[in-house]
Design an enzyme around this catalytic site. Structure first.
Site, PDB file in Angstrom:
ATOM      1  N   LYS A  18       0.831  -1.206   0.000  1.00 50.35           N
ATOM      2  CA  LYS A  18       0.000   0.000   0.000  1.00 50.35           C
ATOM      3  C   LYS A  18       0.868   1.260   0.000  1.00 50.35           C
ATOM      4  CE  LYS A  18      -3.740   2.049   2.793  1.00 50.35           C
ATOM      5  NZ  LYS A  18      -4.594   1.846   3.982  1.00 50.35           N
ATOM      6  N   SER A  66      -9.200   2.458   2.869  1.00 50.38           N
ATOM      7  CA  SER A  66      -8.245   3.052   1.954  1.00 50.38           C
ATOM      8  C   SER A  66      -7.313   2.041   1.291  1.00 50.38           C
ATOM      9  CB  SER A  66      -7.416   4.111   2.684  1.00 50.38           C
ATOM     10  OG  SER A  66      -6.654   3.517   3.727  1.00 50.38           O
ATOM     11  N   SER A  90      -9.743   0.451   7.211  1.00 52.18           N
ATOM     12  CA  SER A  90      -9.147   0.484   5.883  1.00 52.18           C
ATOM     13  C   SER A  90      -8.637  -0.851   5.351  1.00 52.18           C
ATOM     14  CB  SER A  90      -8.004   1.506   5.841  1.00 52.18           C
ATOM     15  OG  SER A  90      -8.529   2.804   5.953  1.00 52.18           O
TER      16      SER A  90
END
Length: 472
Positions: A86, A160, A184
């Site tokens: 990420k 996210s 997330s």
């Protein structure tokens, strides 16, 4: 055919991480062939899902070659396994943007600790996945790009960690790194039909932004099987991967479908998913009781304050001025500056709530808590960054009311698939446990995976085709 086992690329892509690593360790497959096959699959599906900001093609092949020639390959739990990282932790040689187009700093000179641990275990970083700006929102998009859910490309993969989830659900990588500050990891897992674990506070190293959103954000992984998730979690936690042992007794599990956010609630399919899991738990001999956790307005305010302050803190940490942020994020960060200056981020708030939740589990000898994750289907895949701060916050709060409390409390929480909606998108449920319950959560997830098997990849993108189990 590949050079080290005669398997076509299509028979490599889609295998679980545990099986790939076993074959690489034995020499049946080479890490180079595994990575090359997954890069080819990435090239095929990426234009339709928009999961990656960076693809580390040459670096990944060189890293795979290093795994193949390493004398320690035989002890690597993730030998040759392609992973995605990420875009809010450091990857050496790449710029960490945290989704900010205005971030133009020099490339990172060293890996974050979680990336170091993945690489030490033999995993190969094939790319960096997309996130919403500052990882603030429940959909993944930005200027010029909208990431899409492989199960339904009209929907978002959530956020996210949306790019990471889309990559795993489409079979591009067997596991992916993500992190969770308000849901997330769990929201993308729910949206994309994956299994994930948000570890408890202090179990996995942080290093996320300025201060891990005042301690709320933790690193973790997304996977398609519990076995893959268990190995990834052990690697990230610095533990030796070992078999998950049964607790030796039936579990006592609370179930609650009441939303902590007034005016929101699970829709019919989401409630039916909880009922399906309750029936499976009961059939397995566990005790299920109806109990609502005491999530107070003060706890909700404590999580909200950290979310707001995190925007301001992380923008400053990245060296991005407020004027360089998207309008929604700029408003978010401005509020965060006020929150921080007013002293509204108080450690005592989190400590009191954690103690209250520990008493909730201990007071009635509860092992775990079962709840929904989201109220309905994933948010539409659209340029949410062009909409207002209020529109974003409202959409997020209405869709995902069940996750943020457990970040504030620092308790472990796991999300797993629990069927599909009549419209085809995945359904999911969430389990939460007291401190130290990570292995208990993983064990129970494995039991449910056997009783209620799920399709491992989105149907259209499934490299294994009909070999995946049918949706429950």
């Amino acid at each position: 055919m590949d050079a080290s086992g005669g398997l076509p690329a299509g028979r490599i892509v889609g295998l679980p991480a545990t099986e790939l690593a076993t074959r690489v360790r034995s020499g049946e497959l080479t890490a180079v062939d595994v990575v090359r096959a997954h890069l080819a699959h990435l090239d095929e599906v990426e234009p339709r899902i928009g999961a990656f900001r960076v693809v580390c093609r040459e670096a990944a092949l060189a890293e795979a070659h290093a795994v193949d020639t390493a004398l320690t390959r035989f002890a690597m739990p993730l030998a040759g396994v392609p992973v995605a990282v990420k875009d809010n932790v450091a990857v050496a040689g790449e710029v960490c943007t945290d989704g900010c187009a205005a971030r133009s700093g020099p490339p990172e000179t060293r890996d974050s600790e979680v990336v170091t641990r993945l690489r030490r275990a033999g995993a190969v970083v094939v790319g960096i996945t997309r996130v919403p700006e500052l990882c603030l929102y429940g959909a993944t998009d930005g200027p010029g790009t909208v990431s899409r859910n492989p199960w339904d490309t009209a929907r978002s993969p959530a956020g996210s960690s949306g790019g990471s989830a889309a990559a795993v659900a489409a079979g591009v990588v067997p596991i992916a790194h993500g992190n969770d500050g308000m849901g997330s990891l769990r929201l993308p897992a729910a949206a994309c039909g994956l299994v994930t674990l948000k570890p408890g506070r202090g179990v996995v190293p942080g290093g996320i932004g300025a201060d891990d959103w005042s301690g709320m954000a933790v690193n973790g992984a997304l996977a398609t099987t519990v076995a893959d998730l268990a190995v990834a979690h052990a690697v990230l936690a610095g533990e030796e991967p070992t078999p998950l042992e049964a607790p030796g007794r039936p579990l006592r599990i609370a179930v609650s479908t009441r939303s902590p956010v007034p005016g929101t609630g699970a829709d019919g399919p989401a409630r039916a998913a909880v009922d399906t899991v309750v029936a499976a738990l009961t059939a397995a001999g566990h005790t299920v009781v109806r109990r609502d956790p005491p999530i107070t307005p003060g706890a909700a305010a404590g999580a909200l304050a950290r979310w707001m302050a995190g925007a301001a803190d992380d923008a400053a940490h990245l060296g991005v001025p407020l004027a360089g942020l998207q309008p929604r994020s700029r408003t978010h960060a401005r509020i965060g500056r006020v929150v921080r200056a007013a002293g509204l981020v108080r450690p005592a708030t989190a400590d009191r709530f954690r103690e209250r939740m520990v008493r909730f589990f201990a007071g009635e000898a509860l092992d775990l808590l079962l709840s929904p994750v989201v109220t309905g289907p994933p948010l539409p895949a659209r340029p949410w960054h062009e909409r207002s701060f209020l529109a974003n916050v409202t959409a997020n709060a209405r869709w995902a009311p069940w996750t943020a409390a457990w970040n504030l409390a620092g308790l472990p929480a796991l999300v797993l698939p629990a069927g599909t909606r009549p419209t085809g998108q995945p359904l999911a449920v969430q389990f939460v446990g007291p401190p130290g319950a990570e292995r208990r959560l993983l064990w129970l997830a494995g039991e449910l995976e056997r009783r209620l098997p799920w399709r491992r990849h989105a149907p259209v993108f499934d490299p294994a085709g009909a070999s995946s189990p049918a949706p429950i």
